[in-house]
Design a protein around this motif. Structure first.
Motif, PDB file in Angstrom:
ATOM      1  N   LEU A 111       0.829  -1.206   0.000  1.00  0.00           N
ATOM      2  CA  LEU A 111       0.000   0.000   0.000  1.00  0.00           C
ATOM      3  C   LEU A 111       0.862   1.255   0.000  1.00  0.00           C
ATOM      4  CD1 LEU A 111      -2.540  -1.108   2.772  1.00  0.00           C
ATOM      5  CD2 LEU A 111      -2.767  -1.404   0.288  1.00  0.00           C
ATOM      6  N   ALA A 112       0.249   2.387  -0.320  1.00  0.00           N
ATOM      7  CA  ALA A 112       0.965   3.665  -0.272  1.00  0.00           C
ATOM      8  C   ALA A 112       1.352   3.983   1.171  1.00  0.00           C
ATOM      9  CB  ALA A 112       0.099   4.783  -0.849  1.00  0.00           C
ATOM     10  N   GLU A 113       2.484   4.617   1.376  1.00  0.00           N
ATOM     11  CA  GLU A 113       3.005   4.863   2.722  1.00  0.00           C
ATOM     12  C   GLU A 113       2.187   5.894   3.492  1.00  0.00           C
ATOM     13  OE1 GLU A 113       7.063   5.970   2.394  1.00  0.00           O
ATOM     14  OE2 GLU A 113       7.745   3.982   1.758  1.00  0.00           O
ATOM     15  N   ASP A 114       1.457   6.774   2.798  1.00  0.00           N
ATOM     16  CA  ASP A 114       0.746   7.860   3.475  1.00  0.00           C
ATOM     17  C   ASP A 114      -0.744   7.581   3.685  1.00  0.00           C
ATOM     18  OD1 ASP A 114       0.065   7.911   0.821  1.00  0.00           O
ATOM     19  OD2 ASP A 114       0.207  10.097   0.600  1.00  0.00           O
ATOM     20  N   ILE A 115      -1.153   6.341   3.602  1.00  0.00           N
ATOM     21  CA  ILE A 115      -2.571   6.043   3.786  1.00  0.00           C
ATOM     22  C   ILE A 115      -2.967   6.251   5.250  1.00  0.00           C
ATOM     23  CG2 ILE A 115      -2.596   4.353   1.925  1.00  0.00           C
ATOM     24  CD1 ILE A 115      -2.739   2.198   4.168  1.00  0.00           C
ATOM     25  N   LYS A 116      -4.248   6.486   5.480  1.00  0.00           N
ATOM     26  CA  LYS A 116      -4.794   6.654   6.826  1.00  0.00           C
ATOM     27  C   LYS A 116      -5.527   5.373   7.227  1.00  0.00           C
ATOM     28  CE  LYS A 116      -3.590  11.014   7.075  1.00  0.00           C
ATOM     29  NZ  LYS A 116      -2.877  11.077   5.779  1.00  0.00           N
ATOM     30  N   TYR A 117      -5.436   5.023   8.490  1.00  0.00           N
ATOM     31  CA  TYR A 117      -6.147   3.857   9.000  1.00  0.00           C
ATOM     32  C   TYR A 117      -6.642   4.151  10.405  1.00  0.00           C
ATOM     33  CZ  TYR A 117      -2.045   2.744  11.867  1.00  0.00           C
ATOM     34  OH  TYR A 117      -1.024   2.803  12.788  1.00  0.00           O
ATOM     35  N   VAL A 118      -7.591   3.341  10.884  1.00  0.00           N
ATOM     36  CA  VAL A 118      -8.099   3.464  12.243  1.00  0.00           C
ATOM     37  C   VAL A 118      -7.884   2.129  12.956  1.00  0.00           C
ATOM     38  CG1 VAL A 118      -9.799   5.177  11.530  1.00  0.00           C
ATOM     39  CG2 VAL A 118     -10.467   2.770  11.680  1.00  0.00           C
ATOM     40  N   THR A 119      -8.096   2.116  14.268  1.00  0.00           N
ATOM     41  CA  THR A 119      -7.924   0.901  15.060  1.00  0.00           C
ATOM     42  C   THR A 119      -9.193   0.611  15.850  1.00  0.00           C
ATOM     43  OG1 THR A 119      -6.963   2.196  16.871  1.00  0.00           O
ATOM     44  CG2 THR A 119      -5.432   1.196  15.303  1.00  0.00           C
ATOM     45  N   LEU A 120      -9.287  -0.611  16.356  1.00  0.00           N
ATOM     46  CA  LEU A 120     -10.422  -1.015  17.188  1.00  0.00           C
ATOM     47  C   LEU A 120      -9.911  -1.548  18.518  1.00  0.00           C
ATOM     48  CD1 LEU A 120     -13.458  -1.741  17.651  1.00  0.00           C
ATOM     49  CD2 LEU A 120     -12.934  -3.990  16.648  1.00  0.00           C
ATOM     50  N   SER A 121     -10.492  -1.069  19.619  1.00  0.00           N
ATOM     51  CA  SER A 121     -10.262  -1.639  20.947  1.00  0.00           C
ATOM     52  C   SER A 121     -11.537  -2.351  21.362  1.00  0.00           C
ATOM     53  CB  SER A 121      -9.922  -0.542  21.960  1.00  0.00           C
ATOM     54  OG  SER A 121      -8.660   0.024  21.695  1.00  0.00           O
ATOM     55  N   HIS A 122     -11.422  -3.598  21.770  1.00  0.00           N
ATOM     56  CA  HIS A 122     -12.617  -4.382  22.094  1.00  0.00           C
ATOM     57  C   HIS A 122     -12.260  -5.471  23.094  1.00  0.00           C
ATOM     58  CE1 HIS A 122     -11.572  -8.106  19.774  1.00  0.00           C
ATOM     59  NE2 HIS A 122     -10.737  -7.248  19.208  1.00  0.00           N
ATOM     60  N   CYS A 123     -13.286  -6.013  23.753  1.00  0.00           N
ATOM     61  CA  CYS A 123     -13.116  -7.157  24.644  1.00  0.00           C
ATOM     62  C   CYS A 123     -13.288  -8.446  23.851  1.00  0.00           C
ATOM     63  CB  CYS A 123     -14.141  -7.118  25.775  1.00  0.00           C
ATOM     64  SG  CYS A 123     -13.838  -5.859  27.027  1.00  0.00           S
ATOM     65  N   TRP A 124     -12.357  -9.348  24.001  1.00  0.00           N
ATOM     66  CA  TRP A 124     -12.469 -10.636  23.318  1.00  0.00           C
ATOM     67  C   TRP A 124     -13.564 -11.496  23.936  1.00  0.00           C
ATOM     68  CZ3 TRP A 124      -8.366 -13.545  20.363  1.00  0.00           C
ATOM     69  CH2 TRP A 124      -7.525 -12.664  19.664  1.00  0.00           C
ATOM     70  N   GLY A 125     -13.715 -11.437  25.243  1.00  0.00           N
ATOM     71  CA  GLY A 125     -14.638 -12.328  25.924  1.00  0.00           C
ATOM     72  C   GLY A 125     -13.982 -13.658  26.245  1.00  0.00           C
ATOM     73  N   ARG A 126     -14.640 -14.449  27.047  1.00  0.00           N
ATOM     74  CA  ARG A 126     -14.061 -15.723  27.502  1.00  0.00           C
ATOM     75  C   ARG A 126     -13.852 -16.707  26.360  1.00  0.00           C
ATOM     76  NH1 ARG A 126     -17.264 -17.020  33.196  1.00  0.00           N
ATOM     77  NH2 ARG A 126     -16.531 -15.176  34.331  1.00  0.00           N
ATOM     78  N   ALA A 157     -18.209   4.915   7.281  1.00  0.00           N
ATOM     79  CA  ALA A 157     -19.035   6.117   7.420  1.00  0.00           C
ATOM     80  C   ALA A 157     -18.200   7.363   7.665  1.00  0.00           C
ATOM     81  CB  ALA A 157     -20.034   5.929   8.555  1.00  0.00           C
ATOM     82  N   LEU A 158     -17.063   7.213   8.323  1.00  0.00           N
ATOM     83  CA  LEU A 158     -16.221   8.370   8.635  1.00  0.00           C
ATOM     84  C   LEU A 158     -15.154   8.617   7.578  1.00  0.00           C
ATOM     85  CD1 LEU A 158     -17.767   8.076  11.275  1.00  0.00           C
ATOM     86  CD2 LEU A 158     -15.686   8.614  12.504  1.00  0.00           C
ATOM     87  N   GLY A 159     -15.285   7.954   6.450  1.00  0.00           N
ATOM     88  CA  GLY A 159     -14.449   8.269   5.293  1.00  0.00           C
ATOM     89  C   GLY A 159     -13.063   7.683   5.318  1.00  0.00           C
ATOM     90  N   VAL A 160     -12.854   6.591   6.037  1.00  0.00           N
ATOM     91  CA  VAL A 160     -11.538   5.941   6.096  1.00  0.00           C
ATOM     92  C   VAL A 160     -11.658   4.576   5.441  1.00  0.00           C
ATOM     93  CG1 VAL A 160      -9.629   5.231   7.580  1.00  0.00           C
ATOM     94  CG2 VAL A 160     -11.092   7.142   8.262  1.00  0.00           C
ATOM     95  N   ARG A 161     -10.632   4.160   4.744  1.00  0.00           N
ATOM     96  CA  ARG A 161     -10.689   2.900   3.994  1.00  0.00           C
ATOM     97  C   ARG A 161     -10.122   1.710   4.763  1.00  0.00           C
ATOM     98  NH1 ARG A 161      -8.797   1.953  -2.308  1.00  0.00           N
ATOM     99  NH2 ARG A 161      -8.958  -0.331  -2.294  1.00  0.00           N
ATOM    100  N   TYR A 162      -9.168   1.961   5.651  1.00  0.00           N
ATOM    101  CA  TYR A 162      -8.456   0.849   6.289  1.00  0.00           C
ATOM    102  C   TYR A 162      -8.651   0.854   7.808  1.00  0.00           C
ATOM    103  CZ  TYR A 162      -6.105   0.679   1.769  1.00  0.00           C
ATOM    104  OH  TYR A 162      -5.843   0.596   0.429  1.00  0.00           O
ATOM    105  N   ILE A 163      -8.715  -0.346   8.378  1.00  0.00           N
ATOM    106  CA  ILE A 163      -8.846  -0.513   9.823  1.00  0.00           C
ATOM    107  C   ILE A 163      -7.962  -1.669  10.275  1.00  0.00           C
ATOM    108  CG2 ILE A 163     -10.903  -1.966   9.534  1.00  0.00           C
ATOM    109  CD1 ILE A 163     -11.877  -0.976  12.265  1.00  0.00           C
ATOM    110  N   TRP A 164      -7.434  -1.542  11.500  1.00  0.00           N
ATOM    111  CA  TRP A 164      -6.625  -2.600  12.111  1.00  0.00           C
ATOM    112  C   TRP A 164      -7.397  -3.202  13.275  1.00  0.00           C
ATOM    113  CZ3 TRP A 164      -4.513  -3.887  16.831  1.00  0.00           C
ATOM    114  CH2 TRP A 164      -3.474  -4.828  16.837  1.00  0.00           C
ATOM    115  N   ILE A 165      -7.618  -4.518  13.224  1.00  0.00           N
ATOM    116  CA  ILE A 165      -8.267  -5.269  14.306  1.00  0.00           C
ATOM    117  C   ILE A 165      -7.322  -6.397  14.697  1.00  0.00           C
ATOM    118  CG2 ILE A 165     -10.263  -6.644  14.988  1.00  0.00           C
ATOM    119  CD1 ILE A 165     -11.930  -5.148  12.942  1.00  0.00           C
ATOM    120  N   ASP A 166      -6.978  -6.484  15.968  1.00  0.00           N
ATOM    121  CA  ASP A 166      -5.918  -7.394  16.403  1.00  0.00           C
ATOM    122  C   ASP A 166      -6.118  -8.836  15.939  1.00  0.00           C
ATOM    123  OD1 ASP A 166      -8.076  -7.785  18.052  1.00  0.00           O
ATOM    124  OD2 ASP A 166      -7.024  -7.324  19.931  1.00  0.00           O
TER     125      ASP A 166
END
Length: 613
Positions: A131-146, A183-192
């Motif tokens: 991917l291009a080096e200057d792309i924008k991404y977001v992250t997710l914090s969540h509980c995995w659960g048991r 919805a917030l106009g971002v294409r990439y997301i990181w989920i662990d």
């Protein structure tokens, strides 16, 4: 300002275009005004306290809140927060907008630029090197659960996930996070669990130590605050009419405060975010502190948090929180110090150093109340925070402590009366590190702070060290700030024998000790001890200059290591506080015994070098 006045307090509620008038009796009030808030406290026999915030018309939401935090109105508000922070928040301007990309990202398909709240039609895994080096991404914090998450990245499905991931196979929290991203106009997301190969220890070890960069360089973080597991989802149904701000007009017949409009303070923030299920997870602490911007999807509304403050759907443009643990840590460790020159030996300022250490102590005290699925992750889960402190200070890390001024950092303790569990067989850290104590939700881990101990006339020299660390070694598995495999301290100081002041008839966490005829009343053990140790020693570490503190000596409780030929090897088992004359009287008694044994003319030195493992 504070003044007492006698008058009739009345207020007017405007709710659903209906006026409701309520009048209180004629009572005596104390009125406090602080930073735009009025606090009314009734005197004498009537218990009455009312907290109000002064507001302007611009502070109220222009559009009524809807019944779901996943509505177009809610997500449009979130989009405005992000844009406003990027464009006008000077306190957030130091945050880098680009940095090293995570190894893998999820692609939620091309973005058309408009607000589209429908779920993405497809998603796939992408290797960031493509991917291009200057792309924008977001992250997710969540509980995995048991039970963990039903869909995970594995070495057996990585190829198919790079082709396509079925949206229907993902849990609700992941689906909602993809919708928010789009919805917030971002294409990439990181989920662990979808970006780290879950059945590869090597991949996990490599990616976990880079977690700080993942969150630090993200555009923003999506926090699924209300969910105990990944099936809960990010979005919540709520009573919007209850959350809408209520305008109140105050009238005093003896005052002039009738011109201002006020809003009744609603304190749901602490329940919605700091005390929410997500923020009881150990890994999430550094995710929250390192993320430049966070959208908290709580059980009642969306909150936006950045270095400038916290905003809510109820008050989109007015800060609803002045300060909480994350805000203070964010400013102490991340936000403020990059604006100054990193601390080095040539420009070290003890007040700045103390401030960073205090912020670190606060971080760890909160962290030890959180939960970890695997106790061996205890130091790994805050390695990103440790790396940030190291970047700011140049200090050398040592199993949760810092080698610079380490003597005082040894003075941590577990407060009496809180649940402690025995140290398990599996090794986590040396006994001199707080990381050796098992994490419990109701446990309180405290640190002695030189900064708070220093009287005003001794700002730069608050007290005296009574021992010196002359050697230190920590071995790690996979990097300086990763899992610890072993370690020891070499300490030069005076060691005094102690005996228990009570009969030990059950497991205790606090028992007074007797040293040199002196009773030490304040002793906190690191874990319950069922049987009386046969060989107990006290190592004084620090002496305070404060005259108003009767317990001016602080130190460690040690026991010899069993089954070793080296008599100088000890384990830490606790912490003590004693009166300032403890050392003098104990030294006199021990010297007397040694003098009788070694001859009248001998010069006896009590200082020795020991090893604490």
């Amino acid at each position: 300002m504070a003044e007492s006045r006698v008058g009739r307090l009345s207020w007017r509620l405007e709710w659903d275009k209906e006026d409701l008038y309520l009048e209180g009796p004629e009572l005596s009030f104390e009125v406090h005004e602080t930073e735009g808030e009025l606090i009314f406290v009734c005197e004498r026999f009537v218990s009455f306290e009312l907290a109000l915030c002064k507001v302007s018309g611009n502070d109220f939401p222009t559009t009524p809140m809807e019944e779901s935090t996943g509505s177009e109105t809610s997500l449009r508000t979130a989009r405005k927060w992000i844009a406003s922070c990027l464009e006008s928040h000077t306190s957030c301007s130091h945050t880098p907008l680009a940095g090293p990309l995570p190894t893998r990202l999820l692609d939620v398909t091309p973005i058309n630029g408009g607000l589209d709240t429908s779920p993405p039609s497809s998603v796939c895994l992408r290797i960031s090197s493509d991917l291009a080096e200057d792309i924008k991404y977001v992250t997710l914090s969540h509980c995995w659960g048991r039970r963990g998450t039903p869909t995970r990245l594995l070495s057996t499905n990585i190829t198919s996930m790079m082709d396509k991931i079925e949206i229907s196979s993902l849990p609700a929290t992941f689906r909602d996070a993809l919708t928010i991203t789009k919805a917030l106009g971002v294409r990439y997301i990181w989920i662990d669990s979808l970006c780290i190969i879950q059945d590869s220890p090597d991949d996990w070890r490599r990616e976990s130590v880079a977690m700080d960069r993942v969150y630090k360089f993200a555009l923003f973080n999506i926090a699924a605050s209300a969910g105990l597991n990944s099936s809960r989802g990010c979005f919540s149904k709520r009573r919007a009419d209850i959350l809408q701000p209520i305008k109140m007009q105050l009238h005093w017949h003896t005052s002039e405060i009738t011109q201002a409009a006020y809003h009744l303070v609603h304190s749901s923030w602490h329940q919605d975010v700091p005390n929410a299920p997500l923020n009881r997870r150990g890994w999430v602490l550094q995710e929250r502190i390192l993320s430049p911007r966070i959208l908290h999807f709580s059980a009642t509304q969306i909150y936006f948090e950045c270095s400038k403050g916290v905003y809510s759907e109820a008050f989109p443009t007015r800060k609803v929180v002045k300060k909480d643990y994350s805000g203070s840590l964010r400013s102490g460790l991340v936000a403020s110090h990059p604006l100054i020159t990193p601390i080095t030996a040539s420009n070290a300022n003890i007040e700045v150093s103390n401030g960073i250490l205090t912020a670190w102590y606060n971080t760890i005290s909160h962290y030890t109340k959180c939960k970890l699925t695997r106790e061996e992750d205890k130091l790994v889960a805050i390695s990103g925070l440790a790396r940030e402190v190291q970047r700011l200070t140049g200090w050398e890390y040592a199993a949760g402590l810092w080698k610079e001024r380490i003597e005082v950092q040894l003075l941590w303790y577990c407060l009496q009366g809180h649940k402690l569990v025995p140290k398990e067989i599996e090794y986590r850290a040396p006994t001199w590190s707080w990381a050796s104590v098992a994490m419990e939700e109701d446990m309180i881990l405290a640190f002695f702070s030189v900064e708070s101990d220093a009287p005003s006339q001794h700002k730069r020299d608050p007290g005296k060290l009574l021992c010196e660390v002359v050697g230190l070694r920590v071995s790690t598995i996979g990097g300086e700030m990763s899992q610890v495999g072993g370690g020891f301290l070499e300490v030069k100081g005076e060691l005094y024998p102690a005996v228990c002041g009570w009969k030990w008839n059950k497991a205790r966490t606090s028992v007074p000790l007797i040293v040199g005829g002196h009773r030490i009343p304040v002793v906190y053990f690191d874990f319950p001890i069922s049987n009386t140790p046969q060989d107990i020693w006290c190592l004084p570490v620090y002496k305070s200059k404060r005259i108003d503190n009767p317990f001016g000596i602080r130190g460690l409780v040690l026991i010899p290591v069993d089954g070793t030929k080296d008599a100088r090897r000890y384990r830490r088992v606790g912490y003590f506080e004693a009166e300032k004359n403890l050392v003098r009287s104990a030294r006199k008694r021990v010297k007397g015994v040694k003098g009788r044994n070694e001859g009248k003319n001998s010069k006896t030195s009590l200082s020795e070098t020991i090893v604490i493992i």
